[in-house]
Design an enzyme around this catalytic site. Structure first.
Site, PDB file in Angstrom:
ATOM      1  N   ARG A 224      11.842 -33.241  83.718  1.00  0.00           N
ATOM      2  CA  ARG A 224      10.428 -33.203  84.133  1.00  0.00           C
ATOM      3  C   ARG A 224       9.989 -31.759  83.944  1.00  0.00           C
ATOM      4  O   ARG A 224      10.545 -30.846  84.573  1.00  0.00           O
ATOM      5  CB  ARG A 224      10.270 -33.641  85.589  1.00  0.00           C
ATOM      6  CG  ARG A 224       8.891 -33.354  86.123  1.00  0.00           C
ATOM      7  CD  ARG A 224       8.591 -34.048  87.419  1.00  0.00           C
ATOM      8  NE  ARG A 224       8.335 -35.458  87.202  1.00  0.00           N
ATOM      9  CZ  ARG A 224       7.711 -36.252  88.080  1.00  0.00           C
ATOM     10  NH1 ARG A 224       7.287 -35.779  89.221  1.00  0.00           N
ATOM     11  NH2 ARG A 224       7.502 -37.524  87.803  1.00  0.00           N
TER      12      ARG A 224
ATOM     13  N   HIS B 230       3.788 -39.389  80.461  1.00  0.00           N
ATOM     14  CA  HIS B 230       4.676 -39.918  81.505  1.00  0.00           C
ATOM     15  C   HIS B 230       5.114 -41.324  81.086  1.00  0.00           C
ATOM     16  O   HIS B 230       4.751 -42.325  81.697  1.00  0.00           O
ATOM     17  CB  HIS B 230       3.925 -39.953  82.847  1.00  0.00           C
ATOM     18  CG  HIS B 230       4.804 -40.076  84.045  1.00  0.00           C
ATOM     19  ND1 HIS B 230       6.184 -40.105  83.977  1.00  0.00           N
ATOM     20  CD2 HIS B 230       4.506 -40.198  85.380  1.00  0.00           C
ATOM     21  CE1 HIS B 230       6.685 -40.219  85.204  1.00  0.00           C
ATOM     22  NE2 HIS B 230       5.686 -40.281  86.064  1.00  0.00           N
TER      23      HIS B 230
ATOM     24  N   GLN C 135       6.786 -44.054  83.482  1.00  0.00           N
ATOM     25  CA  GLN C 135       5.845 -44.644  84.431  1.00  0.00           C
ATOM     26  C   GLN C 135       5.158 -45.863  83.816  1.00  0.00           C
ATOM     27  O   GLN C 135       5.027 -46.915  84.452  1.00  0.00           O
ATOM     28  CB  GLN C 135       4.795 -43.597  84.834  1.00  0.00           C
ATOM     29  CG  GLN C 135       3.746 -44.130  85.772  1.00  0.00           C
ATOM     30  CD  GLN C 135       4.308 -44.449  87.146  1.00  0.00           C
ATOM     31  OE1 GLN C 135       4.919 -43.604  87.765  1.00  0.00           O
ATOM     32  NE2 GLN C 135       4.097 -45.669  87.632  1.00  0.00           N
TER      33      GLN C 135
ATOM     34  N   ASP D 153      -5.306 -42.324  88.713  1.00  0.00           N
ATOM     35  CA  ASP D 153      -4.308 -41.320  89.118  1.00  0.00           C
ATOM     36  C   ASP D 153      -5.084 -40.176  89.766  1.00  0.00           C
ATOM     37  O   ASP D 153      -6.328 -40.121  89.661  1.00  0.00           O
ATOM     38  CB  ASP D 153      -3.529 -40.852  87.872  1.00  0.00           C
ATOM     39  CG  ASP D 153      -2.369 -39.921  88.205  1.00  0.00           C
ATOM     40  OD1 ASP D 153      -1.994 -39.820  89.393  1.00  0.00           O
ATOM     41  OD2 ASP D 153      -1.840 -39.277  87.269  1.00  0.00           O
TER      42      ASP D 153
ATOM     43  N   CYS E 218       0.168 -44.643  89.906  1.00  0.00           N
ATOM     44  CA  CYS E 218       1.578 -44.234  89.803  1.00  0.00           C
ATOM     45  C   CYS E 218       2.108 -43.616  91.085  1.00  0.00           C
ATOM     46  O   CYS E 218       3.311 -43.555  91.282  1.00  0.00           O
ATOM     47  CB  CYS E 218       1.750 -43.279  88.632  1.00  0.00           C
ATOM     48  SG  CYS E 218       0.860 -41.714  88.814  1.00  0.00           S
TER      49      CYS E 218
ATOM     50  N   ARG F 147       9.861 -48.653  88.887  1.00  0.00           N
ATOM     51  CA  ARG F 147      10.409 -47.463  88.214  1.00  0.00           C
ATOM     52  C   ARG F 147      11.921 -47.611  88.094  1.00  0.00           C
ATOM     53  O   ARG F 147      12.513 -47.273  87.061  1.00  0.00           O
ATOM     54  CB  ARG F 147      10.080 -46.190  89.021  1.00  0.00           C
ATOM     55  CG  ARG F 147       8.603 -45.834  89.115  1.00  0.00           C
ATOM     56  CD  ARG F 147       8.023 -45.426  87.786  1.00  0.00           C
ATOM     57  NE  ARG F 147       8.713 -44.280  87.208  1.00  0.00           N
ATOM     58  CZ  ARG F 147       8.502 -43.002  87.538  1.00  0.00           C
ATOM     59  NH1 ARG F 147       7.591 -42.688  88.437  1.00  0.00           N
ATOM     60  NH2 ARG F 147       9.167 -42.020  86.939  1.00  0.00           N
TER      61      ARG F 147
HETATM   62  N1  NVA Z   1      -0.776 -36.887  86.806  1.00  0.00           N
HETATM   63  C1  NVA Z   1       0.146 -36.620  87.886  1.00  0.00           C
HETATM   64  C2  NVA Z   1       1.215 -37.645  87.922  1.00  0.00           C
HETATM   65  C3  NVA Z   1       2.229 -37.472  89.026  1.00  0.00           C
HETATM   66  C4  NVA Z   1       3.298 -38.518  88.993  1.00  0.00           C
HETATM   67  C5  NVA Z   1       0.722 -35.232  87.722  1.00  0.00           C
HETATM   68  O1  NVA Z   1       1.092 -34.872  86.587  1.00  0.00           O
HETATM   69  O2  NVA Z   1       0.797 -34.503  88.700  1.00  0.00           O
HETATM   70  N1   CP Z   2       4.906 -41.471  89.854  1.00  0.00           N
HETATM   71  C1   CP Z   2       5.798 -40.479  89.872  1.00  0.00           C
HETATM   72  O1   CP Z   2       6.277 -40.017  88.823  1.00  0.00           O
HETATM   73  O2   CP Z   2       6.132 -40.033  91.112  1.00  0.00           O
HETATM   74  P1   CP Z   2       6.964 -38.730  91.469  1.00  0.00           P
HETATM   75  O3   CP Z   2       6.120 -37.539  91.090  1.00  0.00           O
HETATM   76  O4   CP Z   2       7.190 -38.833  92.944  1.00  0.00           O
HETATM   77  O5   CP Z   2       8.251 -38.729  90.693  1.00  0.00           O
END
Ligand code: NVA
Ligand code: CP
Length: 305
Positions: free
Chosen positions: A105, A132, A135, A223, A262, A290
């Protein structure tokens, strides 16, 4: 042969994507006994590198790998030499000598691409600033459980066209469903993404009015307005205020439409509490999925399916 990386949905063809979704369904049906923890997997290790916070991704990948029979190591990049300037390419080559899989990540999508270029084991994108994909595989699994085959779906993405939205766009092209992006100009698709949609001849429409975008769709997705790493929170909250998914917007969708997010969510910002906590919301099934989708993705990367 090069490893099976899972970096972005647009990098896989429909056959592989369908195989991952259908295998995830079987794995879910069989619970934690499918596939039986494989003796050969006991020494297989998934290394997870986090440059950003996570709850779902961290825990669901960990459990998924253990249910496949393997083990995991979770690393925060700041605790690694990577956080002190060691190159991604050296990191990739070293980790490839210890483990069978890497999930990352990252704040920079280029780091995942660089990792995949130099790793001799599969690399999985656990969220980047640009996408992502894991997801959306879980989201498609959820859609098909609740509704019907995704190939026949009409989906509306409402709000910021962010990393999660980009993976929805990739999925619309590869699975062949209709996607509407209900978003303002300022936070709409990049020129690069718009060109990609045209080149792929994908059925993705940009409709500025969120209520119009939601008309008759089978699924409404949103989101947070401010993603991890975004620095213009005040501006985003102001420009996107009208893009809240509330009961009024949901009333424009098909009466049996589902609502997905998500998570984590900000109630009262991108979604009203009575929608996310209401009867059309499937967000906790989506979060559970997930685990099942990623177990299948890991199995695909390891050439078990
Ligand atoms: N768009 C959000 C998704 C988190 C799972 C982010 O990147 O923070
Ligand atoms: N939706 C998702 O990726 O959640 P986290 O940021 O908690 O991993």
């Amino acid at each position: 042969m090069s490893p099976r990386h899972f970096i972005d949905i647009d990098q896989l063809d429909h056959t592989d994507l369908r195989n991952i979704i259908d295998s995830a369904k079987k794995m879910k049906q069989q619970g934690r006994n499918f596939p039986r923890p494989d003796e050969r997997r006991i020494h297989d290790t998934l290394i997870m590198i986090f440059e950003k916070a996570s709850t779902r991704t961290r825990v669901s990948f960990d459990v998924a790998m253990r249910q496949l029979g393997g083990q995991t190591i979770v690393l925060n990049s700041n605790d690694m030499q990577l956080g002190r300037g060691e190159t991604v390419s050296d990191t990739a080559q070293v980790l490839s000598r210890y483990a069978e899989l890497i999930m990352m990540r990252t704040t920079s999508h280029d780091s995942i691409l660089e990792l995949a270029r130099h790793a001799t084991i599969p690399v999985v994108n656990g969220l980047s600033n640009l996408s992502h994909p894991c997801q959306i595989m879980a989201d498609i699994l959820t859609f098909e459980e609740k509704k019907f085959s995704i190939e026949k779906a009409k989906v509306a993405w409402i709000g910021d066209v962010n990393n999660v939205a980009k993976s929805w766009v990739h999925a619309a092209a590869r699975f062949g469903f209709d996607l509407r992006l209900g978003c303002p100009r300022e936070y709409g698709p990049s020129n690069e993404l718009t060109d990609w949609i045209k080149r792929e001849n994908a059925s993705v429409a940009w409709i500025e009015d969120p209520r119009q975008a939601a008309e008759d769709v089978d699924c409404v997705v949103t989101d947070v307005f401010v993603s991890m790493g975004d620095s213009d929170a005040d501006r985003r909250n102001k420009v996107l205020a009208n893009y809240i998914v509330d009961a009024d917007l949901m009333a424009n969708a098909d009466s049996d439409a589902i609502f997905m997010h998500c998570l984590p969510a900000q109630r009262g910002s991108e979604v009203a509490a009575d929608v996310i906590d209401g009867p059309q919301s499937v967000v906790f099934d989506e979060a559970e999925n997930r685990l099942h989708a990623q177990k299948s993705i890991l199995a695909w990367c390891l050439e078990m399916i």
